[in-house]
Design a protein around this motif. Structure first.
Motif, short mmCIF file in Angstrom:
data_model
loop_
_atom_site.label_atom_id
_atom_site.label_comp_id
_atom_site.label_asym_id
_atom_site.label_seq_id
_atom_site.Cartn_x
_atom_site.Cartn_y
_atom_site.Cartn_z
N VAL A 66 0.89 -1.10 0.11
CA VAL A 66 -0.03 0.06 -0.02
C VAL A 66 0.96 1.15 0.00
N GLU A 67 0.32 2.42 -0.30
CA GLU A 67 1.04 3.44 -0.22
C GLU A 67 0.12 4.50 0.29
N PHE A 103 -1.79 2.86 -4.58
CA PHE A 103 -1.86 1.55 -5.26
C PHE A 103 -3.26 1.03 -5.40
N HIS A 104 -4.30 1.73 -4.65
CA HIS A 104 -5.81 1.26 -4.66
C HIS A 104 -6.39 2.44 -4.54
N GLN A 105 -6.70 3.57 -5.68
CA GLN A 105 -6.82 4.87 -5.67
C GLN A 105 -8.14 5.05 -5.06
N SER A 106 -8.96 3.90 -5.20
CA SER A 106 -10.40 4.14 -4.66
C SER A 106 -10.42 4.24 -3.24
N VAL A 107 -9.23 3.97 -2.46
CA VAL A 107 -9.42 3.84 -1.03
C VAL A 107 -9.00 5.23 -0.60
N LYS A 108 -9.76 5.91 -0.04
CA LYS A 108 -9.62 7.26 0.42
C LYS A 108 -9.98 7.63 1.54
#
Length: 117
Positions: A66-67, A103-108
């Motif tokens: 993750v980032e 890495f999972h841009q929908s996770v905000k």
């Protein structure tokens, strides 16, 4: 020549003392925890912090890298699966600052900076 040796020794002792203080100062920062959950969410999704200098402990509980990234805060940190790390942020202006998993841009998520009391 001896005077030069004394000056160099004094500088090295001073640097060693300063370096020894740095971890203690970092430990004294207000610390908040942000978890990357296996289901692809942040916990908490909204993290409230006081204005000033603070540390966010990042814990990747997922099985993927993750980032943590925030463009307005100019911070990013990559964590492998199961890795724990941190970022130190200094911000004096209260407000809401978005962050996401690059890495999972929908996770905000949102960092809410509150005025100092």
């Amino acid at each position: 020549m001896r005077r030069l040796h004394r000056v160099v020794a004094a500088v090295l002792i001073g640097l060693a003392a300063f370096a020894g203080m740095a971890p203690a100062q970092a430990d004294e920062l207000p610390t908040f925890t942000l978890r990357f959950k296996p289901d692809g969410t942040f916990e908490p999704a909204t993290l409230e912090v006081p204005a000033g200098r603070f540390k966010i402990e990042l814990i990747n509980e997922s099985n993927e890298p993750v980032e943590f990234e925030s463009i307005p805060l100019r911070k990013e940190k990559v964590l492998g699966p199961g890795v724990k790390s941190f970022v130190v942020i200094t911000i004096s202006r209260p407000g809401e600052y978005p962050f996401f998993d690059d890495f999972h841009q929908s996770v905000k998520g949102t960092l809410v900076v509150k005025p100092k009391e």
